[in-house]
Scaffold this motif. Structure first.
Motif, PDB file in Angstrom:
ATOM      1  N   PRO A   1       6.526   2.380   1.206  1.00 55.29           N
ATOM      2  CA  PRO A   1       5.247   1.652   1.105  1.00 55.29           C
ATOM      3  C   PRO A   1       4.985   0.825   2.367  1.00 55.29           C
ATOM      4  O   PRO A   1       5.911   0.353   3.021  1.00 55.29           O
ATOM      5  CB  PRO A   1       5.457   0.742  -0.097  1.00 55.29           C
ATOM      6  CG  PRO A   1       6.567   1.357  -0.878  1.00 55.29           C
ATOM      7  CD  PRO A   1       7.446   2.036   0.129  1.00 55.29           C
ATOM      8  N   GLU A   2       3.716   0.670   2.679  1.00 56.72           N
ATOM      9  CA  GLU A   2       3.316  -0.135   3.840  1.00 56.72           C
ATOM     10  C   GLU A   2       2.962  -1.533   3.368  1.00 56.72           C
ATOM     11  O   GLU A   2       2.369  -1.707   2.305  1.00 56.72           O
ATOM     12  CB  GLU A   2       2.132   0.530   4.538  1.00 56.72           C
ATOM     13  CG  GLU A   2       2.489   1.906   5.086  1.00 56.72           C
ATOM     14  CD  GLU A   2       1.309   2.624   5.723  1.00 56.72           C
ATOM     15  OE1 GLU A   2       0.188   2.052   5.767  1.00 56.72           O
ATOM     16  OE2 GLU A   2       1.497   3.760   6.154  1.00 56.72           O
ATOM     17  N   LEU A   3       3.333  -2.536   4.154  1.00 54.31           N
ATOM     18  CA  LEU A   3       3.062  -3.932   3.823  1.00 54.31           C
ATOM     19  C   LEU A   3       2.059  -4.499   4.811  1.00 54.31           C
ATOM     20  O   LEU A   3       2.163  -4.266   6.012  1.00 54.31           O
ATOM     21  CB  LEU A   3       4.354  -4.752   3.865  1.00 54.31           C
ATOM     22  CG  LEU A   3       5.480  -4.272   2.949  1.00 54.31           C
ATOM     23  CD1 LEU A   3       6.713  -5.135   3.134  1.00 54.31           C
ATOM     24  CD2 LEU A   3       5.034  -4.269   1.493  1.00 54.31           C
ATOM     25  N   GLU A   4       1.073  -5.241   4.287  1.00 55.25           N
ATOM     26  CA  GLU A   4       0.035  -5.853   5.114  1.00 55.25           C
ATOM     27  C   GLU A   4      -0.103  -7.324   4.723  1.00 55.25           C
ATOM     28  O   GLU A   4      -0.268  -7.637   3.541  1.00 55.25           O
ATOM     29  CB  GLU A   4      -1.295  -5.130   4.891  1.00 55.25           C
ATOM     30  CG  GLU A   4      -2.448  -5.732   5.638  1.00 55.25           C
ATOM     31  CD  GLU A   4      -3.771  -5.081   5.272  1.00 55.25           C
ATOM     32  OE1 GLU A   4      -4.804  -5.578   5.764  1.00 55.25           O
ATOM     33  OE2 GLU A   4      -3.800  -4.108   4.494  1.00 55.25           O
TER      34      GLU A   4
ATOM     35  N   ALA B   1       6.980   8.557   1.265  1.00 55.36           N
ATOM     36  CA  ALA B   1       6.979   7.571   2.356  1.00 55.36           C
ATOM     37  C   ALA B   1       7.261   6.173   1.811  1.00 55.36           C
ATOM     38  O   ALA B   1       6.956   5.861   0.661  1.00 55.36           O
ATOM     39  CB  ALA B   1       5.636   7.576   3.081  1.00 55.36           C
TER      40      ALA B   1
ATOM     41  N   TRP C   1       0.847  -1.197   0.000  1.00 51.35           N
ATOM     42  CA  TRP C   1       0.000   0.000   0.000  1.00 51.35           C
ATOM     43  C   TRP C   1       0.875   1.236   0.000  1.00 51.35           C
ATOM     44  O   TRP C   1       1.947   1.243   0.604  1.00 51.35           O
ATOM     45  CB  TRP C   1      -0.905   0.033   1.232  1.00 51.35           C
ATOM     46  CG  TRP C   1      -1.800  -1.148   1.368  1.00 51.35           C
ATOM     47  CD1 TRP C   1      -1.762  -2.089   2.352  1.00 51.35           C
ATOM     48  CD2 TRP C   1      -2.883  -1.545   0.506  1.00 51.35           C
ATOM     49  NE1 TRP C   1      -2.742  -3.037   2.162  1.00 51.35           N
ATOM     50  CE2 TRP C   1      -3.438  -2.732   1.035  1.00 51.35           C
ATOM     51  CE3 TRP C   1      -3.426  -1.014  -0.652  1.00 51.35           C
ATOM     52  CZ2 TRP C   1      -4.524  -3.380   0.441  1.00 51.35           C
ATOM     53  CZ3 TRP C   1      -4.497  -1.674  -1.245  1.00 51.35           C
ATOM     54  CH2 TRP C   1      -5.036  -2.829  -0.693  1.00 51.35           C
ATOM     55  N   SER C   2       0.432   2.293  -0.632  1.00 51.20           N
ATOM     56  CA  SER C   2       1.158   3.559  -0.617  1.00 51.20           C
ATOM     57  C   SER C   2       1.242   4.084   0.799  1.00 51.20           C
ATOM     58  O   SER C   2       0.298   3.935   1.583  1.00 51.20           O
ATOM     59  CB  SER C   2       0.441   4.607  -1.478  1.00 51.20           C
ATOM     60  OG  SER C   2       0.363   4.167  -2.803  1.00 51.20           O
ATOM     61  N   GLY C   3       2.369   4.715   1.111  1.00 50.58           N
ATOM     62  CA  GLY C   3       2.519   5.355   2.413  1.00 50.58           C
ATOM     63  C   GLY C   3       1.697   6.630   2.469  1.00 50.58           C
ATOM     64  O   GLY C   3       1.084   7.043   1.471  1.00 50.58           O
TER      65      GLY C   3
END
Length: 121
Positions: free
Chosen positions: A84-87, A82, A75-77
C-alpha cells in the motif's frame, strides 16, 4: 518505529469526530483507524452487490512524518500484490481536518436528499 501512547487519544478523538459525521470508525491495530460510510454499503438482499461492491471504506495510519505524528492515507498499490502507498494527511492533533477529509472521500452525493432517487431525470 514505536508510536508510544500519544497516538491512541488522537485515534479515539478521530473516531468520535467521524461518528459525529455519520460514519462508522474503529481503532484497529497499532496506529490505524478504519472508517466506512454505511450509506455506501450494498443492499443486504443484493448478492451481486455484496460480492462485487466493497462499499466505501478508508484507512489512515498514525506514523512519524517530519518529526511528529501524522495521519497518513493508505491507498492501494498499482497491483493486487503491491505494498500500500502512504500519503500524508495532517498532524494527529488536527482531528477536524482529518475527519472532514475522510468524510469528503467517503461521501455519497445526494444520499438521503429529498427527491433523490439515485437515477437521472
Amino acid at each position: 518505529m514505536a508510536l508510544g501512547v500519544s497516538w491512541r487519544a488522537s485515534a479515539l478523538a478521530l473516531v468520535d469526530a467521524l461518528e459525529a459525521r455519520g460514519l462508522v470508525a474503529e481503532v484497529w491495530g497499532h496506529g490505524a483507524v478504519r472508517v466506512r460510510n454505511p450509506a455506501g454499503e450494498p443492499d443486504t438482499d443484493d448478492p451481486q452487490g455484496q460480492a462485487f461492491a466493497p462499499g466505501l471504506r478508508q484507512e489512515v495510519l498514525c506514523r512519524h512524518h517530519q518529526g511528529v505524528l501524522w495521519w497518513l492515507w493508505v491507498w492501494s498499490g498499482p497491483t493486487r500484490d503491491a505494498v500500500p502507498e502512504l500519503e500524508p494527511l495532517c498532524p494527529v492533533e488536527d482531528t477536524v481536518t482529518a475527519a472532514e477529509a475522510l468524510a469528503r472521500v467517503l461521501a455519497v452525493p445526494f444520499a438521503g436528499a429529498p427527491g433523490s432517487s439515485g437515477g437521472c431525470g
